[in-house]
Write a protein that holds these residues in place. Structure first.
Motif, PDB file in Angstrom:
ATOM      1  N   PRO A 181       0.787  -1.203   0.123  1.00 28.63           N
ATOM      2  CA  PRO A 181      -0.027   0.108   0.231  1.00 28.63           C
ATOM      3  C   PRO A 181       0.884   1.303   0.021  1.00 28.63           C
ATOM      4  CG  PRO A 181      -0.262  -0.994   2.153  1.00 28.63           C
ATOM      5  CD  PRO A 181       0.644  -2.039   1.404  1.00 28.63           C
ATOM      6  N   LEU A 182       2.050   1.181   0.447  1.00 25.98           N
ATOM      7  CA  LEU A 182       3.106   2.142   0.244  1.00 25.98           C
ATOM      8  C   LEU A 182       4.034   2.466  -0.821  1.00 25.98           C
ATOM      9  CD1 LEU A 182       4.177   4.586   1.987  1.00 25.98           C
ATOM     10  CD2 LEU A 182       5.733   3.117   3.036  1.00 25.98           C
ATOM     11  N   THR A 183       3.927   3.662  -1.427  1.00 22.03           N
ATOM     12  CA  THR A 183       4.994   3.769  -2.642  1.00 22.03           C
ATOM     13  C   THR A 183       5.720   5.019  -2.067  1.00 22.03           C
ATOM     14  OG1 THR A 183       3.339   3.088  -4.145  1.00 22.03           O
ATOM     15  CG2 THR A 183       5.221   4.285  -4.930  1.00 22.03           C
ATOM     16  N   LEU A 184       6.998   4.631  -2.304  1.00 26.99           N
ATOM     17  CA  LEU A 184       8.338   5.544  -1.724  1.00 26.99           C
ATOM     18  C   LEU A 184       8.778   6.160  -3.034  1.00 26.99           C
ATOM     19  CD1 LEU A 184       9.665   4.744   1.681  1.00 26.99           C
ATOM     20  CD2 LEU A 184       8.181   6.566   1.165  1.00 26.99           C
ATOM     21  N   ILE A 185       9.169   7.281  -3.299  1.00 29.44           N
ATOM     22  CA  ILE A 185       9.937   7.801  -4.303  1.00 29.44           C
ATOM     23  C   ILE A 185      11.041   8.647  -3.632  1.00 29.44           C
ATOM     24  CG2 ILE A 185      10.394   9.124  -6.576  1.00 29.44           C
ATOM     25  CD1 ILE A 185       7.521   8.397  -7.013  1.00 29.44           C
ATOM     26  N   ALA A 186      12.212   8.258  -3.522  1.00 29.62           N
ATOM     27  CA  ALA A 186      13.308   8.936  -2.773  1.00 29.62           C
ATOM     28  C   ALA A 186      14.505   9.087  -3.471  1.00 29.62           C
ATOM     29  CB  ALA A 186      13.579   8.294  -1.443  1.00 29.62           C
ATOM     30  N   GLY A 187      15.220  10.175  -3.576  1.00 34.10           N
ATOM     31  CA  GLY A 187      16.439  10.338  -4.217  1.00 34.10           C
ATOM     32  C   GLY A 187      17.249  11.762  -3.798  1.00 34.10           C
ATOM     33  N   VAL A 188      18.092  12.235  -4.678  1.00 32.67           N
ATOM     34  CA  VAL A 188      18.767  13.216  -4.645  1.00 32.67           C
ATOM     35  C   VAL A 188      19.213  13.664  -6.128  1.00 32.67           C
ATOM     36  CG1 VAL A 188      21.111  12.328  -4.329  1.00 32.67           C
ATOM     37  CG2 VAL A 188      20.787  14.602  -3.393  1.00 32.67           C
ATOM     38  N   ARG A 189      18.966  15.278  -6.146  1.00 33.69           N
ATOM     39  CA  ARG A 189      19.567  15.636  -7.342  1.00 33.69           C
ATOM     40  C   ARG A 189      20.663  16.918  -6.897  1.00 33.69           C
ATOM     41  NH1 ARG A 189      16.874  16.534 -12.124  1.00 33.69           N
ATOM     42  NH2 ARG A 189      17.505  18.156 -13.407  1.00 33.69           N
ATOM     43  N   MET A 190      21.690  16.981  -7.779  1.00 31.57           N
ATOM     44  CA  MET A 190      22.550  17.853  -7.865  1.00 31.57           C
ATOM     45  C   MET A 190      22.572  18.697  -9.159  1.00 31.57           C
ATOM     46  SD  MET A 190      25.674  18.715  -9.355  1.00 31.57           S
ATOM     47  CE  MET A 190      26.374  17.320 -10.291  1.00 31.57           C
ATOM     48  N   GLU A 191      22.934  20.040  -8.743  1.00 31.15           N
ATOM     49  CA  GLU A 191      22.541  21.110  -9.748  1.00 31.15           C
ATOM     50  C   GLU A 191      23.875  21.957  -9.610  1.00 31.15           C
ATOM     51  OE1 GLU A 191      17.873  20.991 -11.178  1.00 31.15           O
ATOM     52  OE2 GLU A 191      19.033  23.001 -10.667  1.00 31.15           O
ATOM     53  N   ASP A 192      24.829  21.938 -10.534  1.00 29.27           N
ATOM     54  CA  ASP A 192      26.034  22.745 -10.581  1.00 29.27           C
ATOM     55  C   ASP A 192      25.778  24.108 -11.632  1.00 29.27           C
ATOM     56  OD1 ASP A 192      28.843  22.883  -9.834  1.00 29.27           O
ATOM     57  OD2 ASP A 192      28.758  23.429 -11.884  1.00 29.27           O
ATOM     58  N   THR A 193      25.641  25.146 -10.921  1.00 31.15           N
ATOM     59  CA  THR A 193      25.520  26.264 -11.878  1.00 31.15           C
ATOM     60  C   THR A 193      26.701  27.423 -12.186  1.00 31.15           C
ATOM     61  OG1 THR A 193      23.219  26.364 -10.801  1.00 31.15           O
ATOM     62  CG2 THR A 193      23.935  28.327 -11.889  1.00 31.15           C
ATOM     63  N   LYS A 194      26.756  27.666 -13.298  1.00 31.29           N
ATOM     64  CA  LYS A 194      27.995  28.715 -13.459  1.00 31.29           C
ATOM     65  C   LYS A 194      27.282  29.888 -14.248  1.00 31.29           C
ATOM     66  CE  LYS A 194      32.467  28.733 -15.681  1.00 31.29           C
ATOM     67  NZ  LYS A 194      32.177  30.214 -16.617  1.00 31.29           N
ATOM     68  N   THR A 195      27.511  30.877 -13.962  1.00 33.58           N
ATOM     69  CA  THR A 195      26.995  32.171 -14.752  1.00 33.58           C
ATOM     70  C   THR A 195      27.955  33.096 -15.132  1.00 33.58           C
ATOM     71  OG1 THR A 195      26.574  33.239 -12.433  1.00 33.58           O
ATOM     72  CG2 THR A 195      24.794  31.976 -13.435  1.00 33.58           C
ATOM     73  N   ASP A 196      28.089  33.796 -16.441  1.00 30.66           N
ATOM     74  CA  ASP A 196      29.026  34.674 -16.699  1.00 30.66           C
ATOM     75  C   ASP A 196      28.038  35.822 -17.036  1.00 30.66           C
ATOM     76  OD1 ASP A 196      31.515  33.345 -16.578  1.00 30.66           O
ATOM     77  OD2 ASP A 196      30.593  32.045 -18.272  1.00 30.66           O
ATOM     78  N   LEU A 197      28.243  36.839 -16.525  1.00 30.23           N
ATOM     79  CA  LEU A 197      27.441  38.097 -16.392  1.00 30.23           C
ATOM     80  C   LEU A 197      28.367  39.375 -16.893  1.00 30.23           C
ATOM     81  CD1 LEU A 197      27.035  36.576 -13.414  1.00 30.23           C
ATOM     82  CD2 LEU A 197      24.724  37.720 -13.811  1.00 30.23           C
ATOM     83  N   SER A 198      27.689  40.090 -17.874  1.00 30.38           N
ATOM     84  CA  SER A 198      28.098  41.285 -18.599  1.00 30.38           C
ATOM     85  C   SER A 198      27.275  42.434 -18.324  1.00 30.38           C
ATOM     86  CB  SER A 198      28.656  40.979 -19.877  1.00 30.38           C
ATOM     87  OG  SER A 198      29.375  42.136 -20.275  1.00 30.38           O
ATOM     88  N   GLY A 199      27.669  43.621 -17.897  1.00 24.40           N
ATOM     89  CA  GLY A 199      26.700  44.866 -17.938  1.00 24.40           C
ATOM     90  C   GLY A 199      27.525  46.079 -18.054  1.00 24.40           C
ATOM     91  N   ASN A 200      26.833  47.104 -18.101  1.00 23.91           N
ATOM     92  CA  ASN A 200      27.671  48.468 -18.516  1.00 23.91           C
ATOM     93  C   ASN A 200      27.505  49.287 -17.257  1.00 23.91           C
ATOM     94  OD1 ASN A 200      27.688  47.754 -21.202  1.00 23.91           O
ATOM     95  ND2 ASN A 200      25.729  48.808 -21.741  1.00 23.91           N
ATOM     96  N   ILE A 201      28.720  50.094 -16.895  1.00 26.40           N
ATOM     97  CA  ILE A 201      28.810  50.988 -15.926  1.00 26.40           C
ATOM     98  C   ILE A 201      28.538  52.505 -16.610  1.00 26.40           C
ATOM     99  CG2 ILE A 201      30.073  52.240 -14.072  1.00 26.40           C
ATOM    100  CD1 ILE A 201      31.570  49.440 -13.767  1.00 26.40           C
ATOM    101  N   PHE A 202      27.654  53.094 -16.344  1.00 27.44           N
ATOM    102  CA  PHE A 202      27.208  54.466 -17.313  1.00 27.44           C
ATOM    103  C   PHE A 202      26.613  55.639 -16.258  1.00 27.44           C
ATOM    104  CE2 PHE A 202      25.248  56.853 -20.951  1.00 27.44           C
ATOM    105  CZ  PHE A 202      26.680  57.020 -21.310  1.00 27.44           C
ATOM    106  N   ALA A 203      26.663  56.749 -16.516  1.00 24.96           N
ATOM    107  CA  ALA A 203      26.156  57.604 -15.785  1.00 24.96           C
ATOM    108  C   ALA A 203      25.258  58.867 -17.004  1.00 24.96           C
ATOM    109  CB  ALA A 203      27.228  58.876 -15.227  1.00 24.96           C
ATOM    110  N   GLU A 204      24.234  59.637 -16.395  1.00 24.45           N
ATOM    111  CA  GLU A 204      23.742  60.127 -17.109  1.00 24.45           C
ATOM    112  C   GLU A 204      24.515  61.401 -17.605  1.00 24.45           C
ATOM    113  OE1 GLU A 204      18.988  61.090 -16.345  1.00 24.45           O
ATOM    114  OE2 GLU A 204      19.983  60.987 -14.493  1.00 24.45           O
ATOM    115  N   GLU A 205      24.337  61.937 -18.656  1.00 26.06           N
ATOM    116  CA  GLU A 205      25.207  62.866 -19.273  1.00 26.06           C
ATOM    117  C   GLU A 205      26.611  62.715 -19.551  1.00 26.06           C
ATOM    118  OE1 GLU A 205      24.513  66.774 -17.095  1.00 26.06           O
ATOM    119  OE2 GLU A 205      22.078  66.575 -17.388  1.00 26.06           O
ATOM    120  N   ASP A 206      26.876  61.603 -19.531  1.00 26.09           N
ATOM    121  CA  ASP A 206      28.092  61.071 -19.837  1.00 26.09           C
ATOM    122  C   ASP A 206      28.531  60.734 -21.271  1.00 26.09           C
ATOM    123  OD1 ASP A 206      31.016  60.415 -19.531  1.00 26.09           O
ATOM    124  OD2 ASP A 206      30.565  58.747 -18.189  1.00 26.09           O
TER     125      ASP A 206
END
Length: 948
Positions: free
Chosen positions: A617-642
């Motif tokens: 009568p009992l059903t078990l679903i058990a386990g583990v998940r591994m997630e490895d994340t790598k991010t490369d981000l790029s944005g601007n540094i800027f000022a008004e009237e520059d």
């Protein structure tokens, strides 16, 4: 894809380590309705004596491996039909096909006719699942007047929606907003065309789908990027039915505000060839006319005595748009052999908004504090400036998904594999926005000889304030307005993901306990880009009068007259700086085009291992998940009237790993009573707009706004308990409780540099120590004048908890005289708590404490009737400060549908949306303080379906 091969090899070893050797006699088959044509998903198939059980997939197929040779009794249970028992002899491999229920025929891309069939399909899938899920059957999508997937999901227990122009757009699960839940199409994660993770669900037409599953408790083989659940949209397959299937659908929708009929058409075709090749095609087109009447305010303040007053602006907005949807599905299935199935799933969806928005703005109303009179229901003040603005916007959004994969069975082993590509784009490339301003109104009033130059704002009805005063004659004269700014935009957001997965599973025995072992790995490579291009022009002495067509919007529903000027068809002649005396505003153009551009590349390598244990009568679903994340981000540094030549690019990389265990338990006390419990850990990465490494200074360099690439992801421990009772043949009564412990919740935050006792600003170094955002990449010279920093930050632990009730009943089970009557109802109560850095406790954004649905239907003979009500409680939409947070008011929507079957092939229908003409209302802290009010009107839908 620049993935690390060491991790890839490790993942492969985890999968290979599950191998065991044993005998592999097999029973396989299909469960269908009595006609043998319609497969039944969610039927429970059990081998008596061995106490082995499994459930049928979407094609009605089931499979047992590692069965000792011999003769067995196989039972099939499907709610809505009587149980069926068959005998089968196993020697190597045996096939047993089982038919249940009464003879039926197809209608509307479903396995059986009408609401009762949809109810049965959803209940069986939910009952059989090893996880906690909610299901909308394919016919269920057609049983409500739903244009979009989001509207359909509003009726699922625990789900609520945000609307845009009266249509459902974003979905919340159990108070978790759309950026923290996941959506997929045929299991492929759906990218977002906006600068966020939340997926818009108003673009995909519900007519293209065969069903929707909301998985609320995750198993290790599911991507763990959701705190609330996963919404999976299932498109059609030729093997969902037997042989050729054709459906044509043609409808019109009439809205009482737009007073237009909007056409919609769908054509679906599927066929199977030699029982091995299946082809399913579907195309959908809609041209929807929408007109919305709106008014809103900027912000409110308080006098010393606590009286609230409007201290910014008041706007009236008229929206006139056409929303075109074009969707296409092409799905191919190839049954190569009894052991191998291959598929190609494709979806293309194009969504286009052609919008005209006129705005009429009463500006700078803060004079009420010093030069006016403020009461509880009104304020009187001198009016100084007015704006008349028109925007003509063409926004095109695309979502595409392509998945090539298959499944191969070999003795007790099963292998699943898939490569997929998903793409989303939002293109604002044909926009212009022109503003004309009436300045020095008090001087104009004096010149006109007005004795009283004040206006009175009456808030007796806070949703629609009313202005009065002799000054309004000048305000509604377009000759008093001159050009302030002309803006053009060509901004594109793109989101693309390539993924590949491989899963391996094997059925085996530990002693007498059947266990299915499963392991797999998945690679996801996603790139998100934002490229803003905004151009500003200015001109002097450019009068509004030549750009006036009609004077006022006809049929306007709100309290004050609404000008129809400027006319967008006339102002479009000013595009590309074509107006006389136009000058390019280089500073504004450069800042808005460069400040917030970004590129983000996100790579995720996942691996998991799990076991499904069949303990009677009992059903078990058990386990583990591994997630490895790598991010490369790029944005601007800027000022008004520059100068753009001084633009600096900032690049940031991050790498982190999460280990995510989960367990799902299902205990069947008997055929009618089932208990469930679940725990799973989840991780949700920051939204793209939050972690993009942009840095923007204002023109005085004293205000700094930036993204935070060092944000930690949300991490959550999720707990569920539920009890389901199936008292009669076609009914379910369930109650469930859930609790979520969430770390690193992300909120916007502003930090201000205080003054010391002498009125001087505290030292910069002391101020920067109070800002929990990395500013070390900026020079002391760049930070020297900073007095305010706005960004995104992580807060500590947060909690969210609640309880769900669900009741579905065919009333004929209670009394034969009520044959044909159906009822369904659900209620979700939730609460949450997060603590901000200033110590203030708030609930989660977009989280309603109360959600409920009620539907009553009648499905008998040629008639299929239904009336439904959906209630969503109020919630925090945006944080400002205590007593002034922007709130979304509660809302009750009532809808109805009537379908009449002319014969086996033709069905006519009539549907009504928003029958009580319910508006959408937002307020600041109190319902007495207007933020935004929209009216959409009632819509009537009429149409016909041809099925063959």
């Amino acid at each position: 894809m620049k993935f690390r091969y060491r991790k890839l090899i490790t993942t492969g070893l985890i999968s290979a380590g599950l191998a065991q050797i044993a005998s592999a006699d097999i029973i396989r088959g299909q469960v269908t309705d009595a006609s043998g044509e319609a497969p039944l998903e969610g039927a429970i198939v059990r081998i008596e004596g061995l106490d082995r059980s499994t459930t049928t997939d979407r094609y009605g197929d089931y499979r047992f491996a590692n069965i000792p040779a011999g003769e067995y009794t196989v039972s099939v249970s499907y709610i809505g039909a009587q149980p069926v028992t068959e005998t089968v002899t196993v020697q190597n491999e045996a096939r047993l096909d089982v038919r249940v229920g009464s003879d039926v025929r197809y209608l509307d891309n479903v396995l059986v006719v009408g609401s009762k069939a949809a109810q049965a399909g959803a209940i069986n899938q939910q009952r059989a699942s090893g996880a906690i899920i909610s299901v909308i059957d394919s016919d269920g999508l057609g049983n409500f007047p739903d244009t979009t997937v989001a509207d359909s999901l509003a009726r699922v227990p625990g789900l609520s929606i945000e609307t845009d122009q009266g249509e459902g757009r974003y979905v919340s699960i159990r108070g978790i907003n759309t950026d923290l839940i996941a959506a997929s199409i045929n299991g492929v994660r759906t990218p977002s065309p906006e600068d966020r993770r939340g997926v818009l669900l108003d673009g995909v037409p519900s007519d293209l789908l065969d069903g929707i599953t909301v998985q609320k408790s995750l198993t290790p083989n599911v991507d763990a990027d959701s705190l609330g659940g996963v919404i999976d949209l299932k498109t059609i397959s030729a093997f969902d039915r037997d042989g050729r299937f054709i459906r044509a659908k043609l409808e019109g929708a009439y809205n009482e505000i737009s007073e237009q009929v909007s056409p919609k058409a769908t054509l679906t075709y599927s066929d199977t060839f030699n029982d091995t090749l299946g082809v399913a095609l579907s195309v959908n087109y809609q041209d929807l006319a929408i007109e919305t009447h709106n008014n809103e305010t900027g912000e409110w303040g308080f006098l010393d005595d606590g009286t609230a007053f409007l201290n910014d602006d008041y706007e009236q907005r008229w929206y006139d748009l056409t929303r075109q949807r074009l969707g296409f599905i092409a799905n191919f299935d190839w049954r190569v052999s009894d052991n191998t199935d291959l598929y190609l799933r494709t979806l293309y969806n194009n969504y286009e908004d052609n919008e005209v928005r006129n705005k009429f703005e009463f500006r700078d109303l803060d004079d009420a504090e010093d030069d006016g009179v403020v009461t509880a229901n009104s304020q009187t003040l001198p009016l100084n400036e007015m704006d008349a603005e028109v925007r003509q916007r063409r926004e095109v959004r695309q979502i595409q998904t392509y998945a090539l994969g298959g499944q191969t069975d070999w003795q007790a082993w099963s292998f699943d594999y898939e490569v997929a590509y998903a793409y989303a784009e939002e293109d604002d490339s044909d926009n212009h926005d022109v503003t004309f301003r009436f300045e020095d109104i008090q001087d104009a009033a004096a010149a006109a000889g007005l004795a009283d130059s004040d206006v009175v704002i009456d808030f007796s009805n806070p949703e629609t304030p009313k202005f009065s005063g002799a000054l309004l004659d000048l305000v509604y004269d377009p000759s008093n307005y001159f050009l302030d700014a002309f803006e053009e935009e060509e901004t594109v957001n793109e989101d693309a993901e390539i993924s590949a997965r491989f899963d391996i599973s094997r059925e085996s025995l530990i002693g007498d306990t059947p266990v299915e072992w499963q392991a797999g790995m998945k690679i996801r490579d996603r790139e998100k880009t934002r490229d803003a291009n905004v151009t500003f022009y200015e001109a002097d002495d450019f009068n509004l009068s030549p750009f006036v067509g009609n004077q006022l919007i006809s049929g306007w529903r709100l309290a004050n007259p609404m000008p129809a000027w400027p006319d967008p068809d006339l102002t479009s002649a000013l595009r590309n700086g074509a107006g006389e005396g136009f000058e390019l505003d280089e500073d504004s153009t450069n800042f808005d085009s460069l400040a917030e551009d970004f590129t983000i590349d996100e790579q995720i390598l996942a691996a998991y291992a799990m076991g499904t244990f069949d303990l009677g009568p009992l059903t078990l679903i058990a386990g583990v998940r591994m997630e490895d994340t790598k991010t490369d981000l790029s944005g601007n540094i800027f000022a008004e009237e520059d100068d753009p030549a001084n633009l600096v690019r900032r690049n940031v990389s991050n790498d982190y790993t999460n280990w995510l265990p989960s367990i799902n338990a299902r205990y069947a006390f008997n055929d009618k009573l089932i208990a469930r419990g679940a725990y799973y850990a989840a991780v949700v990465r920051p939204s793209f707009g939050e972690m993009a490494p942009f840095t923007a200074f204002n023109d005085d360099r004293d205000e700094l706004e930036l993204g935070n690439p060092n944000l930690d992801p949300y991490e959550a421990d999720n707990f569920d308990l539920s009890l389901e009772y199936y008292p009669t043949e076609l009914s379910v009564l369930s109650v469930g409780a859930f609790y979520k412990q969430i770390d690193n919740a992300i909120f916007p935050a502003t930090f201000e540099r205080e003054e010391d006792d002498n009125g001087d600003l505290v030292p910069l170094s002391e101020f920067l120590q109070t800002v929990p955002v990395d500013l070390s990449y900026l020079t002391p010279g760049q930070l020297a004048d900073v007095e305010e920093v706005t960004s995104f930050i992580n807060v500590g632990s947060s909690e969210l908890y609640g309880i769900e009730f669900n009741y579905v009943q065919s009333l004929s089970d209670l009394n034969p005289m009520l044959e044909g009557f159906l009822v369904s109802a659900n209620l979700t109560l939730t609460d949450s708590e997060s603590t901000l850095p200033d110590g203030r406790e708030v609930s989660f954004l977009k989280q309603s404490e109360t959600i409920w649905n009620l539907a009553v239907g009648y499905d008998k003979g040629p008639w299929d009737l239904r009336v439904s009500a959906n209630y969503r409680g109020d919630y925090i939409d945006e944080l400002f400060e205590e007593d002034l947070d922007r709130m979304t008011n509660d809302r009750l929507l009532v809808e109805a549908s009537a379908k009449y079957k002319v014969n086996d092939h033709i069905q006519l229908y009539l549907e009504g949306k928003n029958l009580t003409d319910e508006p959408e209302y937002y307020y600041f802290g109190s319902e007495r303080r207007l933020s935004q009010y929209d009216e959409f009107g009632t819509t009537v839908v009429f149409g016909a379906r041809l099925t063959y």
